[in-house]
Design a protein around this motif. Structure first.
Motif, PDB file in Angstrom:
ATOM      1  N   TRP A 100      36.730  34.719   9.018  1.00  0.00           N
ATOM      2  CA  TRP A 100      37.350  34.051   7.871  1.00  0.00           C
ATOM      3  C   TRP A 100      38.871  34.000   8.026  1.00  0.00           C
ATOM      4  O   TRP A 100      39.499  32.962   7.789  1.00  0.00           O
ATOM      5  CB  TRP A 100      36.957  34.782   6.587  1.00  0.00           C
ATOM      6  N   GLU A 101      39.469  35.117   8.436  1.00  0.00           N
ATOM      7  CA  GLU A 101      40.925  35.157   8.601  1.00  0.00           C
ATOM      8  C   GLU A 101      41.389  34.200   9.703  1.00  0.00           C
ATOM      9  O   GLU A 101      42.389  33.494   9.554  1.00  0.00           O
ATOM     10  CB  GLU A 101      41.394  36.587   8.922  1.00  0.00           C
TER      11      GLU A 101
ATOM     12  N   ARG B  75      45.097  47.344   9.432  1.00  0.00           N
ATOM     13  CA  ARG B  75      45.270  46.142  10.243  1.00  0.00           C
ATOM     14  C   ARG B  75      44.986  44.855   9.471  1.00  0.00           C
ATOM     15  O   ARG B  75      45.802  43.922   9.456  1.00  0.00           O
ATOM     16  CB  ARG B  75      44.341  46.216  11.458  1.00  0.00           C
ATOM     17  N   LYS B  76      43.822  44.777   8.810  1.00  0.00           N
ATOM     18  CA  LYS B  76      43.439  43.529   8.160  1.00  0.00           C
ATOM     19  C   LYS B  76      44.373  43.198   6.997  1.00  0.00           C
ATOM     20  O   LYS B  76      44.702  42.032   6.764  1.00  0.00           O
ATOM     21  CB  LYS B  76      41.982  43.601   7.687  1.00  0.00           C
ATOM     22  N   ASN B  77      44.812  44.210   6.269  1.00  0.00           N
ATOM     23  CA  ASN B  77      45.758  43.970   5.183  1.00  0.00           C
ATOM     24  C   ASN B  77      47.094  43.470   5.711  1.00  0.00           C
ATOM     25  O   ASN B  77      47.734  42.612   5.100  1.00  0.00           O
ATOM     26  CB  ASN B  77      45.968  45.253   4.366  1.00  0.00           C
ATOM     27  N   ILE B  78      47.515  44.013   6.852  1.00  0.00           N
ATOM     28  CA  ILE B  78      48.782  43.574   7.456  1.00  0.00           C
ATOM     29  C   ILE B  78      48.703  42.093   7.827  1.00  0.00           C
ATOM     30  O   ILE B  78      49.607  41.310   7.514  1.00  0.00           O
ATOM     31  CB  ILE B  78      49.107  44.403   8.720  1.00  0.00           C
TER      32      ILE B  78
ATOM     33  N   SER C 289      47.543  37.338  16.187  1.00  0.00           N
ATOM     34  CA  SER C 289      47.492  38.343  17.261  1.00  0.00           C
ATOM     35  C   SER C 289      46.836  39.641  16.794  1.00  0.00           C
ATOM     36  O   SER C 289      46.389  40.445  17.607  1.00  0.00           O
ATOM     37  CB  SER C 289      48.908  38.635  17.772  1.00  0.00           C
ATOM     38  N   LEU C 290      46.786  39.855  15.467  1.00  0.00           N
ATOM     39  CA  LEU C 290      46.175  41.075  14.921  1.00  0.00           C
ATOM     40  C   LEU C 290      44.684  40.921  14.664  1.00  0.00           C
ATOM     41  O   LEU C 290      44.000  41.901  14.359  1.00  0.00           O
ATOM     42  CB  LEU C 290      46.868  41.463  13.609  1.00  0.00           C
ATOM     43  N   THR C 291      44.166  39.678  14.726  1.00  0.00           N
ATOM     44  CA  THR C 291      42.750  39.473  14.411  1.00  0.00           C
ATOM     45  C   THR C 291      41.856  39.983  15.535  1.00  0.00           C
ATOM     46  O   THR C 291      42.267  40.093  16.687  1.00  0.00           O
ATOM     47  CB  THR C 291      42.452  37.979  14.175  1.00  0.00           C
TER      48      THR C 291
ATOM     49  N   PHE D 258      52.316  33.120  11.246  1.00  0.00           N
ATOM     50  CA  PHE D 258      50.905  32.814  11.469  1.00  0.00           C
ATOM     51  C   PHE D 258      50.442  33.334  12.831  1.00  0.00           C
ATOM     52  O   PHE D 258      49.337  33.875  12.955  1.00  0.00           O
ATOM     53  CB  PHE D 258      50.671  31.299  11.386  1.00  0.00           C
ATOM     54  N   LEU D 259      51.282  33.186  13.848  1.00  0.00           N
ATOM     55  CA  LEU D 259      50.910  33.671  15.185  1.00  0.00           C
ATOM     56  C   LEU D 259      50.892  35.194  15.242  1.00  0.00           C
ATOM     57  O   LEU D 259      50.063  35.788  15.938  1.00  0.00           O
ATOM     58  CB  LEU D 259      51.870  33.099  16.231  1.00  0.00           C
TER      59      LEU D 259
END
Length: 690
Positions: free
Chosen positions: A196-197, A156-159, A188-190, A183-184
């Motif tokens: 930080w992201e 997830r975080k890499n994506i 939505s994945l955060t 960006f949106l």
């Protein structure tokens, strides 16, 4: 106006919260004497990581040290991480070509090991370099490939980081709707902990809205970013976001609040010690006071910015600041000092030409044309204006090219998505058919495997017999090689140059009627030569005998060198120097290296210290000098090695092979001052040297 910056993410290099505290902690850990070599590799890699944003030159030296030690230990993954860190440090130096080469090497290493996540990370980093080089198509293609792998692996975080970087490329192409879309998607994945992201995404969304001239929305996103960074203590990111927000407020006419933000950003950057950001804050303050017609403060801040940019060789930014200073000189408040303004503009043009920036050269030519016209230099003014117009046309064509490329890439992305969807359905049907076919083949394979096992059994018996004969032959050749190597190592100590110089020094005492000194050194010399000849017939001597030989050798070399060299030994508790056996003349080449590559190059008297420590399952011999040290921090290149140093390493390698263990290991590093070599003997009482 203060330039706005957006954030991109280096994979495997996620949080840039560098600080002296982390560096000092790691360096203190590195000074511990009983660290395993694998731990030292990790510390070298961590120091390379932290120094990337502080001093990339030092960061590169640590990544070289990590790579050298990891390679010697066969730690492939750690060696690959060291190469990746080299790429990061090159990236921070602005050496994009070297950074790209490093990431390509990392990519190849991950392909060999089958590490798909590592491959995707390398693709992402290569995309960032291509972005810096203006190859937006190449950047997007690499990000797309990386994202596909991350999605396949469910990371997830890499994506979300890969999608954020894709959005940054579209932002550079001025395709703001596409940039906002990515960006949106990433936002939505955060999750709640992705502070930080989320901060980076808020900052980038603020930049999108700024470019769309929706300053209220832009301000709101920048304030969200500052709140997140402040909550987690990311001071560098907080300072950068403050600068961005201050620029938005300045555009809106909220100059007082903008000034407060610029000063707070400056305070944080001074605390961190980031000179590039300090200079940027000075520039923003200079621009703000220039708008407020406060000439003295504007010049003060812009002069400070120019000094910092000059110190760190930031030519492009320095060129911009010089143009701003020239504009101040041309103002009514400064008395229209056109000569001084023209001098500053000419310096700015030279810097702009060195950076090859079209925009910076355009600005410099335009400013010069106006100033030369004011001075009555009409012919020169016309020439400057023609140059300005030429760069104006180049920039216009370049911007149009970007827009066309953006439209083309956007179309290609949509077509590719449709094509991939169709291919997916087709492949799904083919896989179903192949699945049925594989079931039929499986039964045939089982019958074939039974026959192959019978054949393999006979082949294995023949192979074992052949391997046994080959091994016996190799062992015989190895013993011969060891004998030859030992003989070469011993003979190397008696080279004619050493003997000639030693005898010449003794002869000099005799000529000066210093008979006692001559007799003392002649006794040491003859004893040294006799021991070398005696030890050529044995495979091991005691540590005590080696130390006695070293004292004679150092005394003679001190005589040759013409300066005092002290030799101290520190024998740790539990070490019996009379019974600890080592190969003869093992330490002498290392002492020779200390004298002629280190102590010979300093004015102070020399000092060589030998420390011997008994560890849990090993014995550590540490040889240290107070010389100038090697020029390289990392493993000494072959061209700087004495023949003795090379032979020591070869002898230890052969001893390890002969004993079928990793009994001996050697590692060296630069100190401040001096040079240190560490020899580790695992289970010294059980290692066979004969």
């Amino acid at each position: 106006m203060k330039p706005l910056s957006f954030f991109i993410v280096l994979m495997l290099f996620v949080c840039p919260a560098w600080g002296q505290k982390q560096i000092d902690s790691l360096r203190n850990e590195l000074r511990k004497s009983r660290l395993p070599d694998s731990t030292r590799v990790d510390i070298f890699n961590d120091l390379s990581f932290y120094f990337a944003g502080v001093d990339p030159v030092i960061g590169l030296s640590y990544s070289d040290s990590a790579y050298s030690l990891a390679s010697s230990l066969g730690l492939v993954a750690r060696a690959t991480a060291a190469v990746n860190n080299k790429g990061v440090n090159y990236w921070y130096q602005g050496q994009d070509t070297l950074a790209l080469k490093a990431y390509q090497s990392v990519m190849i290493a991950h392909q060999k090991s089958g590490n798909r996540k590592g491959q995707a990370n390398a693709m992402n980093n290569m995309a960032l370099i291509k972005y810096n080089q203006g190859d937006y198509r190449g950047a997007l293609e690499n990000h797309e490939k990386a994202t596909a792998i991350f999605e396949n692996l469910g990371l997830r975080k890499n994506i979300l980081n890969s999608q954020m970087n894709t959005g940054v490329v579209f932002l550079a192409l001025a395709d703001y709707p596409k940039a906002m879309e990515y960006f949106l998607k990433a936002l939505s994945l955060t999750e709640a902990g992705d502070t930080w992201e989320r901060g980076n995404l808020f900052t980038n969304l603020g930049l999108v809205y700024k470019n769309l001239n929706e300053l209220g929305e832009s301000e709101a996103y920048h304030r969200k970013a500052i709140e997140l960074y402040r909550k987690e203590g990311y001071k560098q990111m907080e300072a950068s976001s403050m600068g961005n927000l201050g620029a938005i407020l300045q555009i809106q006419g909220k100059k007082s609040e903008a000034g407060t933000l610029f000063l707070e950003a400056l305070r944080l950057n001074k605390e961190i010690g980031n000179k590039r950001r300090i200079a940027s804050d000075f520039t923003a303050l200079g621009s703000l006071f220039s708008e407020n017609k406060n000439l003295d403060k504007a010049k003060k801040y812009l002069d400070s910015a120019a000094n910092f940019y000059s110190e760190i060789s930031e030519k492009l930014s320095l060129s911009t600041v010089l143009i701003q200073l020239a504009n101040l000189e041309k103002s009514d408040l400064a008395g229209n000092n056109l000569s001084k303004a023209l001098e500053l503009e000419q310096k700015a043009l030279t810097l702009a030409q060195e950076t090859e920036s079209l925009e910076a050269q355009r600005s410099a030519w335009k400013a010069m044309a106006e100033t030369q016209k004011g001075l009555g230099q009409f012919q020169k003014s016309l020439e400057s204006y023609q140059n300005f117009q030429a760069f104006q046309d180049s920039i216009f064509n370049d911007e149009n090219g970007k827009k066309l490329l953006g439209l083309q890439i956007g179309y290609e992305f949509e077509m590719r998505e449709k094509k991939l969807t169709a291919e997916f359905e087709s492949e799904k049907q083919l896989l179903q058919l192949e699945k049925e076919s594989e079931r039929l083949k499986a039964s045939l394979y089982l019958l074939g495997i039974g026959a192959l096992l019978l054949i393999a059994g006979g082949g294995l018996w023949g192979f074992k017999k052949h391997s046994k004969n080959k091994r016996q032959k190799l062992e015989s050749e190895f013993r011969a090689q060891v004998a030859e190597l030992e003989l070469k190592a011993l003979k190397a100590q008696m080279n004619p140059h050493f003997i000639f110089n030693a005898l010449s020094s003794i002869s000099n005492f005799l000529l000066k009627n210093q008979a006692e000194e001559a007799d003392r050194y002649l006794t040491r010399f003859s004893r040294l030569i006799r021991r070398i000849l005696e030890y050529s017939d044995v495979r091991e001597i005691s540590l005590s005998e080696e130390i006695s030989l070293l004292r004679d050798y150092i005394a003679i070399e001190a005589l040759r060198l013409g300066k005092g060299i002290d030799f101290e030994t520190q024998i740790g508790e539990g070490v019996d120097e009379m019974h600890l056996m080592i190969p003869p003349l093992l330490l002498q080449p290392l002492v020779e290296n200390s004298i002629w590559h280190g102590i010979a190059h300093i004015e102070a008297p020399g000092l060589i210290t030998l420390k011997v420590h008994q560890q849990e399952n090993s014995c550590l011999l540490v040889l240290r000098d107070n010389g100038s040290g090697m020029k390289e921090f990392v493993e000494i290149p072959e061209k700087h090695q004495s023949m003795g140093m090379k032979l020591v390493k070869n002898r230890l390698d052969n001893l390890n092979i002969e004993s079928k263990t990793n009994a001996w290991s050697i590692f060296w590093e630069n100190l401040s001052p001096g040079f240190e070599v560490r020899l580790t003997l695992s289970q010294p009482n059980s290692v066979p040297f004969t």
